[in-house]
Design a protein around this motif. Structure first.
Motif, PDB file in Angstrom:
ATOM      1  N   LYS A 194       9.080  15.177 -10.802  1.00 35.12           N
ATOM      2  CA  LYS A 194       9.170  16.400 -11.614  1.00 35.12           C
ATOM      3  C   LYS A 194      10.253  16.341 -12.684  1.00 35.12           C
ATOM      4  O   LYS A 194      10.106  16.909 -13.752  1.00 35.12           O
ATOM      5  N   THR A 195      11.342  15.653 -12.382  1.00 36.77           N
ATOM      6  CA  THR A 195      12.436  15.573 -13.360  1.00 36.77           C
ATOM      7  C   THR A 195      12.887  14.124 -13.494  1.00 36.77           C
ATOM      8  O   THR A 195      12.604  13.281 -12.637  1.00 36.77           O
ATOM      9  N   GLU A 196      13.619  13.866 -14.544  1.00 34.56           N
ATOM     10  CA  GLU A 196      14.178  12.523 -14.748  1.00 34.56           C
ATOM     11  C   GLU A 196      15.121  12.157 -13.615  1.00 34.56           C
ATOM     12  O   GLU A 196      15.144  11.021 -13.151  1.00 34.56           O
ATOM     13  N   ALA A 197      15.877  13.123 -13.113  1.00 28.91           N
ATOM     14  CA  ALA A 197      16.816  12.867 -12.011  1.00 28.91           C
ATOM     15  C   ALA A 197      16.069  12.465 -10.747  1.00 28.91           C
ATOM     16  O   ALA A 197      16.486  11.538 -10.038  1.00 28.91           O
ATOM     17  N   VAL A 198      14.960  13.136 -10.464  1.00 30.30           N
ATOM     18  CA  VAL A 198      14.152  12.795  -9.283  1.00 30.30           C
ATOM     19  C   VAL A 198      13.576  11.402  -9.445  1.00 30.30           C
ATOM     20  O   VAL A 198      13.629  10.578  -8.523  1.00 30.30           O
ATOM     21  N   ARG A 199      13.038  11.103 -10.617  1.00 32.88           N
ATOM     22  CA  ARG A 199      12.456   9.765 -10.855  1.00 32.88           C
ATOM     23  C   ARG A 199      13.520   8.681 -10.711  1.00 32.88           C
ATOM     24  O   ARG A 199      13.282   7.644 -10.101  1.00 32.88           O
ATOM     25  N   ALA A 200      14.706   8.926 -11.258  1.00 33.78           N
ATOM     26  CA  ALA A 200      15.789   7.942 -11.177  1.00 33.78           C
ATOM     27  C   ALA A 200      16.235   7.742  -9.732  1.00 33.78           C
ATOM     28  O   ALA A 200      16.453   6.601  -9.296  1.00 33.78           O
ATOM     29  N   LEU A 218       5.407   5.003  -5.393  1.00 31.21           N
ATOM     30  CA  LEU A 218       5.676   4.904  -6.831  1.00 31.21           C
ATOM     31  C   LEU A 218       4.876   5.936  -7.610  1.00 31.21           C
ATOM     32  O   LEU A 218       5.419   6.626  -8.475  1.00 31.21           O
ATOM     33  N   ASN A 219       3.594   6.044  -7.312  1.00 32.81           N
ATOM     34  CA  ASN A 219       2.749   6.999  -8.030  1.00 32.81           C
ATOM     35  C   ASN A 219       3.173   8.439  -7.794  1.00 32.81           C
ATOM     36  O   ASN A 219       3.231   9.235  -8.719  1.00 32.81           O
ATOM     37  N   GLU A 220       3.458   8.779  -6.555  1.00 29.97           N
ATOM     38  CA  GLU A 220       3.728  10.172  -6.212  1.00 29.97           C
ATOM     39  C   GLU A 220       5.168  10.606  -6.483  1.00 29.97           C
ATOM     40  O   GLU A 220       5.404  11.739  -6.899  1.00 29.97           O
ATOM     41  N   HIS A 221       6.120   9.723  -6.267  1.00 29.69           N
ATOM     42  CA  HIS A 221       7.518  10.139  -6.333  1.00 29.69           C
ATOM     43  C   HIS A 221       8.267   9.628  -7.559  1.00 29.69           C
ATOM     44  O   HIS A 221       9.293  10.214  -7.917  1.00 29.69           O
ATOM     45  N   VAL A 222       7.802   8.549  -8.160  1.00 27.68           N
ATOM     46  CA  VAL A 222       8.497   8.027  -9.332  1.00 27.68           C
ATOM     47  C   VAL A 222       7.729   8.403 -10.592  1.00 27.68           C
ATOM     48  O   VAL A 222       8.236   9.133 -11.441  1.00 27.68           O
ATOM     49  N   GLU A 259       0.829  -1.208   0.000  1.00 23.94           N
ATOM     50  CA  GLU A 259       0.000   0.000   0.000  1.00 23.94           C
ATOM     51  C   GLU A 259       0.866   1.263   0.000  1.00 23.94           C
ATOM     52  O   GLU A 259       0.654   2.182  -0.792  1.00 23.94           O
ATOM     53  N   VAL A 260       1.867   1.318   0.868  1.00 23.80           N
ATOM     54  CA  VAL A 260       2.743   2.486   0.939  1.00 23.80           C
ATOM     55  C   VAL A 260       3.618   2.562  -0.311  1.00 23.80           C
ATOM     56  O   VAL A 260       3.838   3.645  -0.869  1.00 23.80           O
TER      57      VAL A 260
END
Length: 90
Positions: free
Chosen positions: A69-75, A61-65, A55-56
């Motif tokens: 906002k940027t590819e660097a943040v997602r990575a 995954l939805n909110e932070h990956v 659940e967490v």
């Protein structure tokens, strides 16, 4: 607002359920419970913890990956999850 804070009530409900299962496991071990009953309690607590983790993790995954906002943040967030899953799988 973070998904953990937004979903606080639902997550706390799960945590309290887990607490009840762990308390039941403790009572079973303190009493004269059959080993199969103890194993059932362990399995129930483990399943509840896994459900909380999923659940967490889904929210993260939805909110932070996915919505990073940027590819660097997602990575960076994806790498953090991979490390977490490595520890979780041990």
């Amino acid at each position: 607002m973070s998904h953990v804070h937004r979903d606080r009530k639902k997550l706390l409900t799960r945590v309290r359920r887990i607490g009840g299962q762990v308390a039941a496991l403790e009572r079973a071990l303190q009493g004269e419970a059959d080993c199969s009953d103890v194993l059932v309690q362990i399995a129930a607590a483990k399943g509840a913890m896994q459900a909380l983790m999923i659940e967490v993790l889904k929210g993260h995954l939805n909110e932070h990956v996915v919505a990073g906002k940027t590819e660097a943040v997602r990575a960076r967030e994806a790498e953090a999850i991979m490390q977490l899953l490595g520890r979780y799988a041990r």
